[in-house]
Design a protein around this motif. Structure first.
Motif, PDB file in Angstrom:
ATOM      1  N   LEU A 382       3.552  67.023  74.865  1.00 41.83           N
ATOM      2  CA  LEU A 382       2.577  65.975  75.168  1.00 41.83           C
ATOM      3  C   LEU A 382       3.244  64.615  75.002  1.00 41.83           C
ATOM      4  O   LEU A 382       3.758  64.291  73.928  1.00 41.83           O
ATOM      5  N   SER A 383       3.254  63.815  76.074  1.00 41.31           N
ATOM      6  CA  SER A 383       3.914  62.516  76.064  1.00 41.31           C
ATOM      7  C   SER A 383       2.881  61.394  75.968  1.00 41.31           C
ATOM      8  O   SER A 383       1.871  61.393  76.681  1.00 41.31           O
ATOM      9  N   PHE A 384       3.172  60.433  75.089  1.00 42.35           N
ATOM     10  CA  PHE A 384       2.331  59.248  74.912  1.00 42.35           C
ATOM     11  C   PHE A 384       3.005  58.011  75.500  1.00 42.35           C
ATOM     12  O   PHE A 384       2.674  56.885  75.116  1.00 42.35           O
ATOM     13  N   ALA A 385       3.945  58.194  76.421  1.00 43.60           N
ATOM     14  CA  ALA A 385       4.739  57.080  76.941  1.00 43.60           C
ATOM     15  C   ALA A 385       3.867  56.009  77.593  1.00 43.60           C
ATOM     16  O   ALA A 385       4.130  54.814  77.434  1.00 43.60           O
ATOM     17  N   VAL A 386       2.846  56.422  78.319  1.00 46.41           N
ATOM     18  CA  VAL A 386       1.983  55.434  78.988  1.00 46.41           C
ATOM     19  C   VAL A 386       1.169  54.668  77.951  1.00 46.41           C
ATOM     20  O   VAL A 386       1.006  53.442  78.059  1.00 46.41           O
ATOM     21  N   TYR A 387       0.663  55.350  76.926  1.00 50.83           N
ATOM     22  CA  TYR A 387      -0.063  54.657  75.866  1.00 50.83           C
ATOM     23  C   TYR A 387       0.860  53.715  75.099  1.00 50.83           C
ATOM     24  O   TYR A 387       0.431  52.624  74.679  1.00 50.83           O
ATOM     25  N   GLU A 388       2.100  54.104  74.894  1.00 50.55           N
ATOM     26  CA  GLU A 388       3.052  53.227  74.208  1.00 50.55           C
ATOM     27  C   GLU A 388       3.293  51.955  75.019  1.00 50.55           C
ATOM     28  O   GLU A 388       3.358  50.848  74.458  1.00 50.55           O
ATOM     29  N   ARG A 389       3.411  52.112  76.317  1.00 46.17           N
ATOM     30  CA  ARG A 389       3.600  50.933  77.178  1.00 46.17           C
ATOM     31  C   ARG A 389       2.371  50.033  77.129  1.00 46.17           C
ATOM     32  O   ARG A 389       2.500  48.803  77.043  1.00 46.17           O
TER      33      ARG A 389
END
Length: 552
Positions: A382-389
């Protein structure tokens, strides 16, 4: 009278004559009958004696069998009691171990080390002082280093993003034109993530990370299943999930027509007589694991690589460069090779959106040495990359102009990159640096990130990492963190989940932990000299040689 007397005398004489004692020979049959009776009685007695012996023998056998059964039952009971006692002891030991581990990790839950303020306890460094007493360069040196070495090296990041995005748009459009909408996956527009789109890229060559969402053909759809939706999940599967492939007309959560026999005279209003919900096990999808309704990461990557190869062959005549797979161990890693000999790498990663959120299930990510591989090919990270951005963008709006938060991250990432080239990779990666910065952004006031406090915030970031390493505890920024602003729209199940420790592999791999700690302190020791050297002389190319590529 005389006649009567005569008759009486005659009767008496007759009785005397017929008495058996007077004539024993005529009654000789009586003793013979007695002997026969006695013989028969003896025979019967012998039979009864034999029968008694047989019955006594049977009773003895039954008693022996009963005793043996009682002995076996007693032994089995003793074994069960001993096994129950052992299981109870093992359970108590496991519970005690877990309680000690939880207490060790949570007895000091402060988010920042001693350098965060005067109220926190002193950082338990190996020499008693934070960062082992190493003095980092001052603000003027750091500003000069960042201006000359980092900002100048990444000045063309915008042009690189524009070029890669234009080419990927064309490549994905060709891929869509080759796909059969009735059988193949449908590819959506890409999403830019990671350092290139968060403006803290340091290493060269500049690398674009692009998520490529895809959806199944009709009548199927994906049903994500998060790890936190189950009560008992192994630690190595926390942060993962599975993706179930189901039919659009299949409603196992609401309709019971597939679970109950309705009878010949009843009909489901949702599913017609000829359109009953079919079990997912009957779905013959090449991207699912064999015998399973769950999507397989390896199957997806093979499909994606083949689809990209066909799409490139369709548009290759339009470009004056070659396209190749950059790293065989990282599917989706592509590289544009120009005729001049230069190259431009980028990563296309197939992902699946988790419901209507900005969470994405990722088939693979560039692994850190301490990263754990999934237990099964059906486990998706599960990637949170968009939320981190989104969080960095939202936070930047509240920070002072020219805030130093990204500069701190860039300098720390630069030092880590150089240390890796000196001593090899360790268990510490850029994602850990970024996670530490996110925690500090959430705990610090916005005025603390002014440009004039660059040296203090860089030292604070490194202190936070040191404390996390020594405690072997660095919590994921989003999972189980209820301090994250609700405006981000993070799913409630993720906010309420148990915190995920990114440094958990260090608890299991002592050699990796020792190498990581030693490499971290050596990085700190080399930092002043390295920053001074690169401030005076900037190498023309300080990147590693690119790995061999495989032409598509």
């Amino acid at each position: 009278m005389a006649l009567g007397l005569f008759r009486v005398c005659l009767v008496v004489v007759t009785a005397i004559i017929n008495h058996p004692l007077l004539f024993p020979r005529e009654n000789a049959t009586v003793p013979e009958n007695e002997e026969e009776i006695i013989r028969k009685m003896q025979v019967l007695e012998e039979k009864l004696h034999l029968e008694q012996l047989r019955l006594e023998e049977e009773v003895a056998q039954l008693a022996a069998e009963k005793e043996a059964l009682e002995r076996v039952a007693e032994e089995a009971q003793q074994q069960n009691e001993s096994r129950t006692a052992w299981d109870l002891w093992s359970t108590l030991c496991m519970i005690l171990f877990l309680v000690i581990e939880v207490w060790r990790q949570d007895h000091q839950d402060g988010p920042s080390p001693e350098c965060l303020g005067g109220d926190e306890d002193e950082l338990p460094g190996q020499d008693g002082a934070p960062l082992r007493g190493i003095i980092l360069p001052n603000k003027a040196t750091l500003d000069h280093f960042h201006e000359r070495c980092i900002r100048g090296a990444t000045a063309d990041a915008a042009r690189t993003r524009e070029f890669v995005e234009g080419f990927v748009d064309d490549l994905l459009e060709a891929l869509r034109s080759l796909c059969n909408r009735d059988r193949d996956m449908e590819v959506e527009d890409f999403i830019g993530v990671d350092s290139m789109y968060e403006n803290w890229q340091v290493d060269k060559p500049l690398l674009c990370q692009l998520f490529v969402p895809f959806i199944p053909p009709e009548p199927y759809h994906f049903r994500p299943e998060l790890w936190c939706s189950s009560r008992s999940v192994p630690l190595n599967r926390q942060g993962y999930g599975q993706i179930k492939v189901v039919r659009a007309d299949e409603d196992t959560l609401g309709c019971i027509c597939g679970k109950t026999k309705l009878g010949e005279d009843l009909l489901c209003l949702l599913h017609g007589k000829n359109n009953l919900a079919q079990p997912v096990s009957e779905v013959e999808d090449p991207l699912c694991a064999r015998g399973s309704p769950y999507l397989d990461t390896m199957q997806v990557m093979r499909w994606f690589q083949v689809a990209l190869t066909k799409a490139w062959h369709r548009i290759a005549h339009k470009y004056e460069f070659d396209l190749a797979f950059g790293q065989l161990d990282t599917p989706g890693s592509l590289k544009i090779r120009f005729r001049s000999g230069k190259s431009m790498p980028f990563n296309l990663i197939p992902v699946i959106q988790c419901d209507d959120s900005d969470l994405y299930f990722v088939s693979h990510l560039p692994r850190e040495p301490s990263g754990e591989t999934p237990a099964s090919s059906t486990d998706w990270l599960l990637s949170f990359a968009v939320y981190e951005r989104h969080f960095l963008r939202m936070t930047s709006k509240a920070l002072p102009e020219g805030a130093c938060h990204l500069t701190c991250l860039q300098i720390a990432s630069f030092l880590l990159s150089k240390q890796r080239r000196l001593t090899g990779p360790s268990g510490l990666g850029n994602y850990h640096l970024k996670t530490a910065l996110l925690h500090l952004l959430l705990s610090r006031r916005s005025t603390d990130w002014k440009a004039g406090q660059l040296d203090a915030r860089l030292r604070e970031l490194l202190c936070f990492l040191e404390k996390s390493l020594l405690e072997k505890k660095l919590h994921h920024f989003f999972i189980g963190n209820r301090k994250v602003p609700e405006t981000l729209g993070l799913p409630e199940a993720v906010r309420k989940a148990d915190p995920l420790n990114l440094f958990r592999p260090f608890v299991l791999q002592r050699s990796l932990y020792r190498e990581t700690v030693d490499s971290f302190y050596e990085m700190l020791k080399n930092a002043p000299a390295l920053i001074s050297e690169y401030s005076l002389h900037i190498p023309s190319d300080h990147a590693n040689l690119p790995p061999k590529a495989v032409v598509l």
